[in-house]
Motif scaffolding. Sequence first.
Motif, PDB file in Angstrom:
ATOM      1  N   GLU A 353      -6.246  -0.091  -4.562  1.00  0.00           N
ATOM      2  CA  GLU A 353      -5.728  -1.456  -4.602  1.00  0.00           C
ATOM      3  C   GLU A 353      -4.257  -1.488  -5.016  1.00  0.00           C
ATOM      4  O   GLU A 353      -3.836  -0.755  -5.908  1.00  0.00           O
ATOM      5  CB  GLU A 353      -6.573  -2.312  -5.549  1.00  0.00           C
ATOM      6  CG  GLU A 353      -7.942  -2.645  -4.965  1.00  0.00           C
ATOM      7  CD  GLU A 353      -8.835  -3.440  -5.890  1.00  0.00           C
ATOM      8  OE1 GLU A 353      -9.976  -3.731  -5.498  1.00  0.00           O
ATOM      9  OE2 GLU A 353      -8.402  -3.773  -7.020  1.00  0.00           O
ATOM     10  N   ASP A 354      -3.510  -2.346  -4.339  1.00  0.00           N
ATOM     11  CA  ASP A 354      -2.071  -2.514  -4.570  1.00  0.00           C
ATOM     12  C   ASP A 354      -1.287  -1.228  -4.336  1.00  0.00           C
ATOM     13  O   ASP A 354      -0.312  -0.937  -5.019  1.00  0.00           O
ATOM     14  CB  ASP A 354      -1.804  -3.096  -5.962  1.00  0.00           C
ATOM     15  CG  ASP A 354      -2.230  -4.557  -6.039  1.00  0.00           C
ATOM     16  OD1 ASP A 354      -1.712  -5.364  -5.250  1.00  0.00           O
ATOM     17  OD2 ASP A 354      -3.102  -4.873  -6.865  1.00  0.00           O
ATOM     18  N   HIS A 355      -1.744  -0.457  -3.354  1.00  0.00           N
ATOM     19  CA  HIS A 355      -0.994   0.664  -2.795  1.00  0.00           C
ATOM     20  C   HIS A 355      -0.828   0.412  -1.299  1.00  0.00           C
ATOM     21  O   HIS A 355      -1.719  -0.142  -0.660  1.00  0.00           O
ATOM     22  CB  HIS A 355      -1.724   1.996  -2.972  1.00  0.00           C
ATOM     23  CG  HIS A 355      -1.736   2.525  -4.370  1.00  0.00           C
ATOM     24  ND1 HIS A 355      -2.495   1.959  -5.380  1.00  0.00           N
ATOM     25  CD2 HIS A 355      -1.086   3.586  -4.930  1.00  0.00           C
ATOM     26  CE1 HIS A 355      -2.314   2.659  -6.491  1.00  0.00           C
ATOM     27  NE2 HIS A 355      -1.464   3.639  -6.251  1.00  0.00           N
ATOM     28  N   ILE A 356       0.292   0.839  -0.747  1.00  0.00           N
ATOM     29  CA  ILE A 356       0.459   0.830   0.706  1.00  0.00           C
ATOM     30  C   ILE A 356      -0.106   2.134   1.244  1.00  0.00           C
ATOM     31  O   ILE A 356       0.258   3.218   0.787  1.00  0.00           O
ATOM     32  CB  ILE A 356       1.940   0.704   1.098  1.00  0.00           C
ATOM     33  CG1 ILE A 356       2.542  -0.586   0.554  1.00  0.00           C
ATOM     34  CG2 ILE A 356       2.092   0.750   2.620  1.00  0.00           C
ATOM     35  CD1 ILE A 356       4.054  -0.662   0.722  1.00  0.00           C
ATOM     36  N   LEU A 357      -1.015   2.028   2.217  1.00  0.00           N
ATOM     37  CA  LEU A 357      -1.583   3.205   2.863  1.00  0.00           C
ATOM     38  C   LEU A 357      -1.326   3.102   4.356  1.00  0.00           C
ATOM     39  O   LEU A 357      -1.728   2.123   4.992  1.00  0.00           O
ATOM     40  CB  LEU A 357      -3.096   3.288   2.614  1.00  0.00           C
ATOM     41  CG  LEU A 357      -3.508   3.676   1.198  1.00  0.00           C
ATOM     42  CD1 LEU A 357      -4.927   3.264   0.918  1.00  0.00           C
ATOM     43  CD2 LEU A 357      -3.349   5.167   1.020  1.00  0.00           C
ATOM     44  N   GLU A 358      -0.664   4.090   4.912  1.00  0.00           N
ATOM     45  CA  GLU A 358      -0.374   4.097   6.343  1.00  0.00           C
ATOM     46  C   GLU A 358      -1.119   5.261   6.993  1.00  0.00           C
ATOM     47  O   GLU A 358      -0.950   6.410   6.595  1.00  0.00           O
ATOM     48  CB  GLU A 358       1.135   4.244   6.592  1.00  0.00           C
ATOM     49  CG  GLU A 358       1.514   4.312   8.066  1.00  0.00           C
ATOM     50  CD  GLU A 358       2.949   4.752   8.264  1.00  0.00           C
ATOM     51  OE1 GLU A 358       3.160   5.860   8.784  1.00  0.00           O
ATOM     52  OE2 GLU A 358       3.861   3.982   7.873  1.00  0.00           O
ATOM     53  N   PHE A 359      -1.946   4.936   7.984  1.00  0.00           N
ATOM     54  CA  PHE A 359      -2.696   5.953   8.712  1.00  0.00           C
ATOM     55  C   PHE A 359      -2.071   6.092  10.095  1.00  0.00           C
ATOM     56  O   PHE A 359      -2.190   5.201  10.929  1.00  0.00           O
ATOM     57  CB  PHE A 359      -4.169   5.567   8.808  1.00  0.00           C
ATOM     58  CG  PHE A 359      -4.845   5.469   7.471  1.00  0.00           C
ATOM     59  CD1 PHE A 359      -5.430   6.585   6.890  1.00  0.00           C
ATOM     60  CD2 PHE A 359      -4.872   4.267   6.770  1.00  0.00           C
ATOM     61  CE1 PHE A 359      -6.035   6.508   5.646  1.00  0.00           C
ATOM     62  CE2 PHE A 359      -5.476   4.172   5.527  1.00  0.00           C
ATOM     63  CZ  PHE A 359      -6.062   5.294   4.958  1.00  0.00           C
ATOM     64  N   ASN A 360      -1.399   7.214  10.322  1.00  0.00           N
ATOM     65  CA  ASN A 360      -0.713   7.450  11.578  1.00  0.00           C
ATOM     66  C   ASN A 360      -1.565   8.398  12.422  1.00  0.00           C
ATOM     67  O   ASN A 360      -1.612   9.601  12.165  1.00  0.00           O
ATOM     68  CB  ASN A 360       0.675   8.037  11.341  1.00  0.00           C
ATOM     69  CG  ASN A 360       1.527   8.014  12.591  1.00  0.00           C
ATOM     70  OD1 ASN A 360       1.056   8.303  13.688  1.00  0.00           O
ATOM     71  ND2 ASN A 360       2.797   7.651  12.425  1.00  0.00           N
ATOM     72  N   LEU A 361      -2.254   7.819  13.410  1.00  0.00           N
ATOM     73  CA  LEU A 361      -3.144   8.617  14.240  1.00  0.00           C
ATOM     74  C   LEU A 361      -2.370   9.457  15.244  1.00  0.00           C
ATOM     75  O   LEU A 361      -2.907  10.423  15.787  1.00  0.00           O
ATOM     76  CB  LEU A 361      -4.124   7.684  14.966  1.00  0.00           C
ATOM     77  CG  LEU A 361      -4.908   6.718  14.071  1.00  0.00           C
ATOM     78  CD1 LEU A 361      -5.868   5.887  14.894  1.00  0.00           C
ATOM     79  CD2 LEU A 361      -5.654   7.472  12.983  1.00  0.00           C
ATOM     80  N   GLY A 362      -1.133   9.082  15.501  1.00  0.00           N
ATOM     81  CA  GLY A 362      -0.294   9.842  16.423  1.00  0.00           C
ATOM     82  C   GLY A 362       0.167  11.156  15.831  1.00  0.00           C
ATOM     83  O   GLY A 362       0.136  12.202  16.487  1.00  0.00           O
ATOM     84  N   THR A 363       0.577  11.120  14.575  1.00  0.00           N
ATOM     85  CA  THR A 363       1.078  12.328  13.916  1.00  0.00           C
ATOM     86  C   THR A 363       0.006  13.032  13.084  1.00  0.00           C
ATOM     87  O   THR A 363       0.222  14.157  12.630  1.00  0.00           O
ATOM     88  CB  THR A 363       2.260  11.985  12.984  1.00  0.00           C
ATOM     89  OG1 THR A 363       1.811  11.085  11.954  1.00  0.00           O
ATOM     90  CG2 THR A 363       3.381  11.324  13.769  1.00  0.00           C
ATOM     91  N   GLY A 364      -1.145  12.353  12.865  1.00  0.00           N
ATOM     92  CA  GLY A 364      -2.177  12.936  12.025  1.00  0.00           C
ATOM     93  C   GLY A 364      -1.791  12.988  10.561  1.00  0.00           C
ATOM     94  O   GLY A 364      -2.192  13.913   9.838  1.00  0.00           O
ATOM     95  N   MET A 365      -1.029  12.004  10.109  1.00  0.00           N
ATOM     96  CA  MET A 365      -0.560  11.972   8.727  1.00  0.00           C
ATOM     97  C   MET A 365      -0.982  10.672   8.038  1.00  0.00           C
ATOM     98  O   MET A 365      -1.158   9.630   8.696  1.00  0.00           O
ATOM     99  CB  MET A 365       0.963  12.073   8.672  1.00  0.00           C
ATOM    100  CG  MET A 365       1.546  13.321   9.320  1.00  0.00           C
ATOM    101  SD  MET A 365       1.233  14.838   8.383  1.00  0.00           S
ATOM    102  CE  MET A 365       2.411  14.646   7.035  1.00  0.00           C
ATOM    103  N   MET A 366      -1.141  10.740   6.726  1.00  0.00           N
ATOM    104  CA  MET A 366      -1.363   9.547   5.912  1.00  0.00           C
ATOM    105  C   MET A 366      -0.190   9.370   4.962  1.00  0.00           C
ATOM    106  O   MET A 366       0.183  10.310   4.248  1.00  0.00           O
ATOM    107  CB  MET A 366      -2.658   9.654   5.104  1.00  0.00           C
ATOM    108  CG  MET A 366      -2.969   8.381   4.307  1.00  0.00           C
ATOM    109  SD  MET A 366      -4.362   8.549   3.164  1.00  0.00           S
ATOM    110  CE  MET A 366      -3.565   9.389   1.765  1.00  0.00           C
ATOM    111  N   GLY A 367       0.405   8.187   4.971  1.00  0.00           N
ATOM    112  CA  GLY A 367       1.462   7.864   4.027  1.00  0.00           C
ATOM    113  C   GLY A 367       0.904   6.992   2.920  1.00  0.00           C
ATOM    114  O   GLY A 367       0.015   6.182   3.146  1.00  0.00           O
ATOM    115  N   PHE A 368       1.426   7.154   1.715  1.00  0.00           N
ATOM    116  CA  PHE A 368       0.957   6.338   0.607  1.00  0.00           C
ATOM    117  C   PHE A 368       2.108   6.063  -0.354  1.00  0.00           C
ATOM    118  O   PHE A 368       3.014   6.874  -0.527  1.00  0.00           O
ATOM    119  CB  PHE A 368      -0.202   7.017  -0.141  1.00  0.00           C
ATOM    120  CG  PHE A 368       0.127   8.354  -0.735  1.00  0.00           C
ATOM    121  CD1 PHE A 368       0.503   8.466  -2.074  1.00  0.00           C
ATOM    122  CD2 PHE A 368       0.067   9.509   0.033  1.00  0.00           C
ATOM    123  CE1 PHE A 368       0.817   9.704  -2.630  1.00  0.00           C
ATOM    124  CE2 PHE A 368       0.386  10.756  -0.511  1.00  0.00           C
ATOM    125  CZ  PHE A 368       0.758  10.850  -1.842  1.00  0.00           C
TER     126      PHE A 368
END
Length: 394
Positions: A353-368
């Motif tokens: 909660e209250d974190h930005i989570l980015e799931f990039n299916l193109g690069t296979g990476m998760m940003g947080f």
Amino acid sequence: MAASHLLLHLFLSLLTIKHLLAAQTTLFHGGFLLDVTKDPQTLQYTTHLLIGTPQLHTKLVVHLSGQSLWLNCAQSSSSRQLVSHGSLPCSMAKSGAQILVAPTICDIHEENPITGSANFGDLAEDIVTIVGDLGSAETVERFLFSCSGENLLKGLATGAKGMLGLGRSKIAFQSQAINNFDIPRKFTMCLSSSSDGFILSGASISKSLSYTPLISPNGQDGYYVNVKSIKINGRRLALHDGGQPVKGLEISTVVPYTTMKTPIYETFTKAYATAARSMNLTSVAPVAPFGVCFSSQQTVPEIELALQSELVKWRIQGRNSMVQVSDSVMCLGFVDGGLDMSSSVVLGGYQMEDHILEFNLGTGMMGFSRSLLMEGNSCSNLKRTLVSNPTESL
């Protein structure tokens, strides 16, 4: 005079067209935003879609690793079409699964991870109307989903009619959205403890993220990342799962609190209690489902997950580590998952909660991101910023 009125009307029309075009481009190049609300009773995260003809306001539980969109189809829809066995959509939904008996209607596997129940449902296609908060007109596309029985709804938040799967299969909601709207293969999620969370498809909203690869331990579906180590107040723990090092960390929106296999949980909570005592926290009787509780105080030990390397760290502090169960008692928001867990550690919704989570299916990476609360921000504030200034990166 008439000519002047005509010119004025033309000028205003051009301004209107320019505004509409701007509104469309601010939808993050075709992306869209879904509201996400936390249900206070079940602690599940829910969203809504308008499905069918007439439009049905459909409440769905968000399942990050869910491989499909499924719902109870009790209400009729004139635009709904069942998908026949042997068709291209059916083959895509089955993903190479062995078919022993070929039915007339395509049936696919459905699962409720809350109760662990599963069955087969008829694959259907219907109109889904996307209504975001970014000021655009409604967008209508046809989506595939499976029709579940009433029994599969058990355990879901009150009023929920199914689950919105965001997994990596071809018929998960996010995969279909990518194909339908021709948007980048990514989505951003920000969970909130109230009604101010969101899922943003097709866009990045922050340049200040740490990234780690998404992995598939033993070919498992869902979203997993490496975890190299766990530290409490800087002290590294020796964690093992059945004599083997802990490898994958599962990310889940249907598990309320981070859950660990029993041997890992015991080592983790023992070390946490030791660190807490050194900071003069007073232990009190545990309150279910938690195993470690303290008298309420301000400062608590910091938990640090080293993911891809010791340089890529997810810090869990204060609000995301402790659950206030009463005015005088707070508990460590981690629970014992027993010995039969398929994953060693599952990162739960509360810790996200209250974190930005980015799931990039193109690069296979998760940003947080780090906790937005530590920066005096929140998902609620971020959402308001997006609605008012959709092109702004944070």
